[in-house]
Design an enzyme around this catalytic site. Sequence first.
Site, PDB file in Angstrom:
ATOM      1  N   LYS A   1      -1.993  -2.137   8.452  1.00 37.90           N
ATOM      2  CA  LYS A   1      -3.420  -2.220   8.738  1.00 37.90           C
ATOM      3  C   LYS A   1      -3.690  -3.352   9.733  1.00 37.90           C
ATOM      4  O   LYS A   1      -3.132  -4.440   9.621  1.00 37.90           O
ATOM      5  CB  LYS A   1      -4.187  -2.477   7.432  1.00 37.90           C
ATOM      6  CG  LYS A   1      -5.614  -1.986   7.438  1.00 37.90           C
ATOM      7  CD  LYS A   1      -6.186  -2.095   6.031  1.00 37.90           C
ATOM      8  CE  LYS A   1      -7.597  -1.556   5.989  1.00 37.90           C
ATOM      9  NZ  LYS A   1      -8.170  -1.647   4.630  1.00 37.90           N
TER      10      LYS A   1
ATOM     11  N   ARG B   1       0.850  -1.189   0.000  1.00 40.72           N
ATOM     12  CA  ARG B   1       0.000   0.000   0.000  1.00 40.72           C
ATOM     13  C   ARG B   1       0.887   1.240   0.000  1.00 40.72           C
ATOM     14  O   ARG B   1       2.067   1.192   0.333  1.00 40.72           O
ATOM     15  CB  ARG B   1      -0.917   0.010   1.225  1.00 40.72           C
ATOM     16  CG  ARG B   1      -1.760  -1.261   1.394  1.00 40.72           C
ATOM     17  CD  ARG B   1      -2.539  -1.205   2.694  1.00 40.72           C
ATOM     18  NE  ARG B   1      -3.391  -2.362   2.902  1.00 40.72           N
ATOM     19  CZ  ARG B   1      -3.051  -3.434   3.608  1.00 40.72           C
ATOM     20  NH1 ARG B   1      -1.847  -3.481   4.182  1.00 40.72           N
ATOM     21  NH2 ARG B   1      -3.878  -4.444   3.762  1.00 40.72           N
TER      22      ARG B   1
END
Length: 456
Positions: free
Chosen positions: A304, A279
């Site tokens: 995350k 990401r």
Amino acid sequence: MTARWPDRDRTTIGRYLASLDLRSMKSQTCYRQVLNGFQDVVERHGKLDQHVLVAWLRISAECWAATTRLHRTRIIDRFLDHLLKVGAIDRNPITALREACNIKQCMPVWRALASRNPEKAFAQLRRPQPFGSVLGEVMAEHVALMRNRGYKYSSQSERLLRFDYFLQWNPALQDQPIGVMLEHWAAEKATSNHAVECENLRRILTKIFRHRDPSIPPRRPDPRPQKEVVKHWRKPHIYSPADVRQILDIARSYPSPRAPLRPLSIYTMLLLAYCAGLRRGELARLDIGDVNLHSDTITVRQTKFFKTRILPLPDSVMIELRAYIHARRRAGASQDPRSGLFWHEPGRTRRYTPEAITWLFLAVIRRAGLKPQHGRTGPRLHDLRHSMVVNRILEWYRVGINPQGRLPFLATYLGHRDINSTLVYITVTQDLLHLANERFRAVGAPCLNLAQEVRS
């Protein structure tokens, strides 16, 4: 305010400008002009307060346009923060006004000060106290409970705060049942996203009150609002291997005369975004110490859901990563293991932010002709992560590997908790559909024929 500022010889402004290391003479002149003019106003009034800020804005309006004047307020913001940090002033009036209005940004405060009636503007700008409604105490306790359990609970907290502000702005609802409050909240907007927010709010409130009273029956969730929103989601763009090669070639030749390392930085970032499925936030947080050149791995920390994962990289990617680290060292970047892997040259110690990575990537794909020159339509950076999943499954089909057995490994590599999150990334393309049909024809069709023979 202490006697250290304003100073007659203006040495404070001189030292501050020297600490900024402004490279452009035009920027230095602009900063000095703004700060000297601001100090002139402070010296005339003798006190650094709201009235001084209003006076400076009105004087500045005589020589600057409204947009320019508001843009120059950022220079004043940074200077006031510096003065407070070094102890030259006792309080920052902008910070005091922000706290009084319960807002986080400085620009709304400056706009209110620049208005014709600042008092009226501040009255409209002031937000209620967080969790000050009739349900505020209950919701605040729940947020504290969930955070004590280790959850970030940021989006849920914001959702509860919005509902809390709504109740404070509508005091007539304070004595109504919760169902009536939620009906009025749902009627505030007719958008599908607001319907999803209302459904999530109902779920959270049911959870809160069931914690306090277990006799309350559970509530059956309504999936319809979320399904309606999903219908309008933008379909991810799947980059073909040819598209990826084109993007990488353009990244290596990206024009950057003031930052010679930038083209190689963009190239390496895009390589990791596609080959490792990282990401943009994970790219920005990578440290030089997260790259292990002996085991050919990178460590992606605290991403995350608070997970950390170690990713093995293929030899071709490691060759490019070693070349970038070598070029980074020659460019004079810090070799501290905690310094950013992707180093922003003009800053010397700065790393690229997620926003800067997105901006650079959009510039590259626009040069490649894959995205319009203006607007938000077209491919995104996160689509490289989708493309990595789809192209990996296509490769498994081509070499005769059953993707179903490999999905748990792919989910772990991407940092997902289970394959359900990975399934979202599987976009059905024509190539994927064709190879899946071919596998079914070779494996599944004979089984169906065998079943027909047994029945006959």
